[in-house]
Design an enzyme around this catalytic site. Structure first.
Site, short mmCIF file in Angstrom:
data_model
loop_
_atom_site.label_atom_id
_atom_site.label_comp_id
_atom_site.label_asym_id
_atom_site.label_seq_id
_atom_site.Cartn_x
_atom_site.Cartn_y
_atom_site.Cartn_z
N GLU A 40 2.58 5.37 4.79
CA GLU A 40 1.75 4.16 4.82
C GLU A 40 0.65 4.41 6.13
O GLU A 40 -0.46 3.70 5.83
CB GLU A 40 2.79 2.99 5.43
CG GLU A 40 3.81 2.53 4.43
CD GLU A 40 2.92 2.00 3.27
OE1 GLU A 40 1.53 1.38 3.55
OE2 GLU A 40 3.50 1.82 1.85
N TYR A 123 0.98 -4.52 9.63
CA TYR A 123 1.14 -4.28 8.22
C TYR A 123 2.10 -3.01 7.94
O TYR A 123 3.05 -3.07 7.30
CB TYR A 123 -0.35 -3.86 7.35
CG TYR A 123 0.05 -3.06 6.16
CD1 TYR A 123 0.24 -3.71 5.12
CD2 TYR A 123 0.11 -1.77 6.16
CE1 TYR A 123 0.56 -3.11 3.92
CE2 TYR A 123 0.20 -1.09 4.91
CZ TYR A 123 0.60 -1.78 3.85
OH TYR A 123 0.91 -1.23 2.53
N ASP A 141 -1.68 -6.50 2.67
CA ASP A 141 -2.80 -5.51 2.84
C ASP A 141 -4.03 -6.17 1.96
O ASP A 141 -3.88 -7.36 1.49
CB ASP A 141 -2.46 -4.16 2.48
CG ASP A 141 -2.31 -3.91 1.12
OD1 ASP A 141 -2.23 -4.94 0.42
OD2 ASP A 141 -1.96 -2.83 0.79
N CYS A 193 -4.44 -6.12 -11.03
CA CYS A 193 -5.39 -7.01 -10.28
C CYS A 193 -6.36 -6.26 -9.49
O CYS A 193 -6.08 -6.47 -8.38
CB CYS A 193 -4.48 -8.01 -9.66
SG CYS A 193 -5.30 -9.63 -9.22
N CYS A 200 -6.20 -9.07 -16.80
CA CYS A 200 -5.00 -10.47 -16.78
C CYS A 200 -4.34 -10.46 -17.94
O CYS A 200 -3.32 -10.87 -18.01
CB CYS A 200 -6.00 -11.62 -16.79
SG CYS A 200 -7.12 -11.80 -15.39
N CYS A 203 -0.92 -8.75 -17.39
CA CYS A 203 -0.47 -8.92 -16.06
C CYS A 203 0.72 -9.95 -16.32
O CYS A 203 0.68 -10.69 -16.78
CB CYS A 203 -1.55 -9.75 -15.22
SG CYS A 203 -0.81 -10.31 -13.54
N CYS A 209 -1.06 -18.09 -12.96
CA CYS A 209 -2.42 -17.49 -12.19
C CYS A 209 -3.40 -18.47 -12.39
O CYS A 209 -3.97 -18.75 -13.48
CB CYS A 209 -2.75 -16.29 -12.52
SG CYS A 209 -4.23 -15.73 -11.54
S1 SF4 Z 1 -3.75 -12.95 -13.98
FE1 SF4 Z 1 -4.06 -13.48 -11.89
S2 SF4 Z 1 -2.86 -11.95 -10.71
FE2 SF4 Z 1 -2.79 -11.31 -12.74
S3 SF4 Z 1 -4.43 -9.69 -12.96
FE3 SF4 Z 1 -5.65 -11.87 -13.56
S4 SF4 Z 1 -6.34 -12.71 -11.47
FE4 SF4 Z 1 -4.89 -11.16 -11.09
#
Ligand code: SF4
Length: 354
Positions: A40, A123, A141, A193, A200, A203, A209
């Site tokens: 880290e 952090y 972060d 992301c 997306c 994701c 989202c």
């Molecule tokens: S859906 Fe939302 S969280 Fe997922 S990659 Fe796209 S912008 Fe990022």
């Protein structure tokens, strides 16, 4: 959301030399807190790809916090060379020594107690507490801030949005598997992301989202424009004696590159400082070395000289040829050496520094 994220992580966790993967972790393998902490600290401001080799070398040479605490400062600084942000290396040693002296060589297990160690900020404390000890600490972060800003379509620009994003990240942190959740968030931010082209379509959080629904993902997080970085100037005197010894100095312990080896020269300032050479010699103007630090650009004028045997150093000391390893120099000082070697080669028709 956390369950969807963990399901994704179980299939897609990145393999890293310091990480215990989700399967091994669920079978009871625990991460070594020393490895978690070391990785880290190395990963702050540095990419995973750059850190892998450094991490392997550090843990091969100093496999435990006790071994690192007993290391010579100069050896650790030399091994760190190239990772940048040298204050982190100094704090790394301070922290290792505090863990040994005050905690019997065992890292404290809560974010609160970890925070009390030298150089451990919120952090790192949260990341080590979550990953090594499964405390449901909120790890935030830049990656996590970006994911939160998008998931909840937070329009407030950074850095003002930080408290709100931290609160949102805290609400998502589960009591079950908080260590894997923290690592899953990091992986999502780094691989799906991403800042410019969020994927997306694949994701695991896309259904929930808000930025995706609004089509604003690439605009978030909003940022307050940063003022342009100033340029500072300085001089580096690269002196090589006829027996190959290099005229170097250890920079003062505090400040930028503190405790690192470097070429003698004066302060770095907005206007070119007038600096005396560290020894008498035929100093030629070799060129410029440029480097960008966090808060400023540095333009180093490089002066280079072949120095005769018997030269007396007014500043710094001669490091014998066999002990001089250019790899031990911080990046900006290596750039200065390259400029000097280029000038020697042009003048003498050779690129052998010795
Ligand atoms: S859906 Fe939302 S969280 Fe997922 S990659 Fe796209 S912008 Fe990022």
């Amino acid at each position: 959301m956390s369950r969807a994220l963990l399901r994704w992580y179980d299939e897609n966790a990145r393999v890293m030399p310091w990480r215990i993967g989700p399967e091994a972790r669920q079978k009871g393998t625990r991460p070594d807190p020393y490895c978690v902490w070391l990785s880290e600290v190395m990963l702050q401001q540095t990419t995973v790809a750059a850190v892998r080799d450094y991490f392997r070398r550090f843990t091969a040479r100093w496999p435990t916090v006790d071994a690192l605490a007993a290391a010579e400062d100069a050896e650790v600084m030399a091994e760190w060379a190239g990772l940048g942000y040298y204050a982190r290396a100094r704090n790394l040693l301070k922290c290792a020594r505090a863990v040994v002296a005050d905690h019997g060589g065992r890292f404290p297990e809560t974010a609160g107690a970890l925070r009390a160690l030298p150089g451990v900020g919120p952090y790192t404390a949260a990341a080590v507490a979550a990953i090594a000890f499964d405390e449901p600490a909120t790890v935030v972060d830049g990656n996590v801030e970006r994911v939160m800003a998008r998931l909840f379509a937070v329009a407030t620009p950074l850095p003002a949005a930080k408290p709100e994003l931290t609160l949102l990240a805290g609400r998502l942190t589960p009591r079950d598997r908080p260590g894997d959740h923290a690592q899953a968030m990091m992986d999502l931010g780094a691989t799906i992301c991403t800042p410019r082209n969020p994927a997306c379509g694949i994701c695991p959080l896309s259904a929930a989202c808000r930025a995706r629904a609004q089509g604003t993902a690439t605009e978030l997080p909003a940022k307050t424009p940063k003022p342009a970085k100033p340029t500072r100037r300085g001089i580096a005197f690269v002196g090589i004696r006829s027996d190959g010894a290099a005229l170097l100095e250890t920079r003062p312990g505090r400040g930028l590159l503190g405790g690192m080896l470097g070429w003698p020269g004066g302060d770095w300032a907005a206007s070119p400082p007038d600096t005396e050479p560290p020894a008498d010699g035929n100093w030629l103007r070799a060129g410029e070395a440029r480097h960008t630090f966090t808060h400023f650009h540095l333009l180093l004028e490089v002066r280079a000289a072949r120095l005769p045997q018997g030269t007396i150093a007014r500043q710094g000391a001669f490091v014998p040829r066999e002990a001089f390893r250019p790899g031990d120099l911080p990046t900006v000082m290596r750039k200065a050496l390259d400029v000097a070697l280029g000038a020697f080669a042009a003048v003498e028709g050779t690129d052998d520094p010795h």
